[in-house]
Scaffold this active site. Sequence first.
Site, PDB file in Angstrom:
ATOM      1  N   ASN A 179     -15.726 -43.257  18.569  1.00 46.69           N
ATOM      2  CA  ASN A 179     -16.501 -42.146  18.564  1.00 46.69           C
ATOM      3  C   ASN A 179     -18.312 -42.731  18.725  1.00 46.69           C
ATOM      4  OD1 ASN A 179     -17.155 -39.808  16.543  1.00 46.69           O
ATOM      5  ND2 ASN A 179     -18.703 -41.463  15.918  1.00 46.69           N
ATOM      6  N   GLU A 180     -18.971 -40.950  19.426  1.00 46.46           N
ATOM      7  CA  GLU A 180     -20.473 -41.659  19.486  1.00 46.46           C
ATOM      8  C   GLU A 180     -20.792 -42.876  20.349  1.00 46.46           C
ATOM      9  OE1 GLU A 180     -22.367 -39.985  15.997  1.00 46.46           O
ATOM     10  OE2 GLU A 180     -21.314 -38.808  16.021  1.00 46.46           O
ATOM     11  N   GLU A 256     -17.198 -32.285  17.443  1.00 46.78           N
ATOM     12  CA  GLU A 256     -18.138 -32.935  16.193  1.00 46.78           C
ATOM     13  C   GLU A 256     -18.348 -31.699  15.970  1.00 46.78           C
ATOM     14  OE1 GLU A 256     -18.522 -37.148  14.275  1.00 46.78           O
ATOM     15  OE2 GLU A 256     -20.155 -36.175  13.567  1.00 46.78           O
TER      16      GLU A 256
END
Length: 665
Positions: A179-180, A256
Site C-alpha cells: 500500500n502506497e 482508496e
Amino acid sequence: MNTEIQCLLLLSIFLSALVCSCDEYYLYDEFGLGRSFDGIGGLSGGGATSRLLVNYAEPYRSQVLDYLFKPKFGASLQILKVEIGGDAQTTDGTEPSHMHYEDDENYFRGYEWWLMSEAKKRNPNITLIGLPWAFPGWVGNGENWPYGFPDITTSYVVSWIIGAKQYHDLDIDYVGIWNERSFDTKYIKILRYTLDKSGLERVKIIASDSLWEPISSSVVADSELRDAVDVLGVHYPGTTSSPEALKTEKKLWSSEDYSTFNNDVGGGCWARILNQNYVNGRMTATISWNLVASYYGNLPFGRDGLMTANEPWSGNYVVESPIWITAHTTQFTEPGWKYLQTVGQLMHGGSYVALTDGKGNLSLITETMTHDHSVCIRPPLLPYNVSAQNVTFHLRGSFASISELKVWHSKFDFKGDKTVLFQNLKPVKVIEGSFSIELDVDEVYTFTTITNGQKGSYPDPPLSAPFPKTYKDDFDVQHPYFSEAPNFADQTGVFEYFTNLTDPGPHVFTLRQVVTQRPVTWVADADQTISVIGDHNWQDLMVSCDVYMETVRTGGVFIALRVDKGGGVVRSAKGIFFWVYADGTYKITSDLRGIIILAEGFSGTRAHVWYTLTLTVEGDYASAELNGSPLWKNEVPSESRNGWAAIGTSSFELTQFDNFAIKAE
Ligand SMILES: *[C@@H]1O[C@H](CO)[C@@H](O)[C@H](O)[C@H]1NC(C)=O
Ligand SMILES: *[C@@H]1O[C@H](CO)[C@@H](O)[C@H](O)[C@H]1NC(C)=O
Ligand SMILES: *[C@@H]1O[C@H](CO)[C@@H](O)[C@H](O)[C@H]1NC(C)=O
Ligand SMILES: *[C@@H]1O[C@H](CO)[C@@H](O)[C@H](O)[C@H]1NC(C)=O
Ligand SMILES: *[C@@H]1O[C@H](CO)[C@@H](O)[C@H](O)[C@H]1NC(C)=O
C-alpha cells in the site's frame, strides 16, 4: 419514425424548451457502451479502522453490518477491501499477521476474517480484496523492505489467500502489492506465478495502490507485467486519470479514496467523486477509506468512515450521510453493468452518469454538489460553480420505451435542518422518451428502472456515552473467535489472548504482546510496543495491571495514563509511564520513548515473576506502586494533561498482562 410523430416530437422539445429552457442530455446505447462498472466499496484496515466494531453487543453490531453490506438496505456495498495484517502500525493501529513468525500460522487473528464472512453472508456477490501495508519482520529478513526475498513475500501473501478459503470459505478476488509504497516489477510477476502455481488463477492483481505513475508506464512498457496486472488502482486521484493510464487499456480504479470527516461535506465529497471518478477519469470502482469509523475518535483521521461506530460500550452508532449517498448508486446497479458513453458534466455544474445491465434497465445518477460543500481531504479542489438548472434527459435506443423511472433524492441543507437523504419520491413519467426536472444545488438524484430500492432502518441505537469510568478485564473470558481483548487498540506490537496450559495457577488466561522483531513497517512504529484504551479526555485516574516479563535481563514493561497520541505519530506519545525492568530497576517517564525521565531507581523486578503495577494521577501529582507498596510519588509535568490509559513493553518482546483495571474520576 413517421414525419408526423417527428414533428410532434420536435414540437414537444420546442415547447418544453420554451416552458423550462432546459439543458438537453441524451442517453443512448446504439453506438455501444462505456466501461464495465466494478462497484463501490469500503476499506477495513490500513489500519485497525474496524477495531471497536467487533465488540458491539447484538443487535447493534448486526445492524451496523446491515447498513454497510445488506443489499437494498443501506450502503449495499459491492466491494470489501481489507488489510492483510502485518503486525505494524498502519494509521489507526496495528493489525495482526497470520504469521507472526516464520513457523507460525493462524487464520483466526484480528477481525478482518470475521468482517469478510459477515459481508459475504449478507451479499454473496461482494468482491473481496486483500492488500498488505506492512509485513512481519521475518518476511523482510531484518530489512525494512519486502522485496528482498520475493519468493518469501509472495508465498506469505498467497498463504493468506489460501487460508481465507481453507478456514473461512472466502474467495479472495483481488490482491494488491504494497500500500502506497513502491512496487517491484519482478515481485509482481512472481506473485502472479505463485498464485497460478497455487491454483489461484482466478485471483487478480491490483497495482500499485499509489499514483498513476510509474505503474502506468511500466505496464505499457513491459508486456509480461501487463499480463500479470489486471487493475490499475490509484489513491485519491481527484477524479482524474492520465493518458498513460488510459493507454494501458486496464481497468482503472480509485482503490482508496474519500478519507474525509463524515459530516455532510463528507457526504458531498463522496457524491461528487462517485460520479466524477468515472466522468473525468474513467475509473470504474471507488473504495472508501474507511469502511466504518470504528476506532477511537482521537486517533488520526477520526470519523473518516462511511458511518461511525466507535462506542461498543454504549452501543451507539451513527448512520452518516455517505451511507445514503452510496445507496444512490449501489442499490440500482450491480458490478458488471456498463456505463453509457453518454455521461458527463452538467452545463451549470455537477455531473451525471448512467449505467445499464444491457437488458433494458437504466440507472441515472446526477449530483450538483457545490465546491465548498464537497471538498474532500485531498487533493485540493479547484474552484468551480454550480447553480440550479432545468435539465431534460432524452432516452434513446434500448431506453426509448421506458415510460416511468423511480426517483430517489438527497438534498443537503447546509443553512438549516432540511437535509433529506435517500428519499423515495413519486416516479417521473417519461413522455415520448423524455423527462425534465429542476436540479437545485447540493442535490443527488437517482432515476432508475430498478423498483426494489429501499431505505432500510432500525430503531435508534442507545444514546452515546463516554467510556465507563471503572473498567476491568482479567482476560479469563476469551472470545473463541477474536484474538484481541475488547477496547484495547494496539498502536505498536500486537496484544493477544494467551492461555498457559502448563500451570493452573492464577494467571492461566492472560493478554500477551507477541511481536518479537521490528516489522517491515508502513510508518514509524515506536521502538516500544503499546496498546491504548479508554477515554482520551481522561485526566485523573488510576490504572493497575499484573505484568510478567518473559525476557531475562533486558525485558521491560509499562503501564501508562494520559497517553496523548497513537497512530502514525505514536513514537512521540507523551503521558505518564511507569516502567519496570527485568534488570531490577524502575523508571517514571513522561514519554513513550522513555527518555524524559521523572524518576528512576531500584525495584528488584525480574523476568518470569508476576508483579502488580499501579499508577495513579490526580491533578499535578502522580504515584506508582509495586505489589501494593508505594514506590514513587511526585509532581508531573503540566503538558501531560489528558489521554488514554495504556500498557506496553520497552522493546519487541514477549510479555504478559493480567487483571487490568482502570478507575477514572
Ligand atoms: C426551471 O423551469 C421553471 C419553469 O418550468 C422555472 O420556474 C424555473 O425558474 C426554472 N429554473 C431554473 C433554474 O432555470
Ligand atoms: C448476485 O448476482 C446475481 C447475478 O448478477 C444476481 O442475480 C443476484 O441477485 C445477486 N445477489 C445479490 C444478493 O445481490
Ligand atoms: C430490469 O431488471 C429486473 C430485475 O432487476 C428485470 O426483472 C427486468 O426484466 C429488467 N429489465 C427491464 C427493462 O426492466
Ligand atoms: C464563479 O462565478 C463567479 C460569479 O459569477 C465568477 O466570478 C467566477 O469566476 C466563477 N468561477 C469559476 C471557476 O467559473
Ligand atoms: C506457563 O506457566 C509455567 C508455570 O508457572 C511457567 O514456568 C511458564 O514460564 C509459563 N509460560 C509462559 C509462556 O508464560
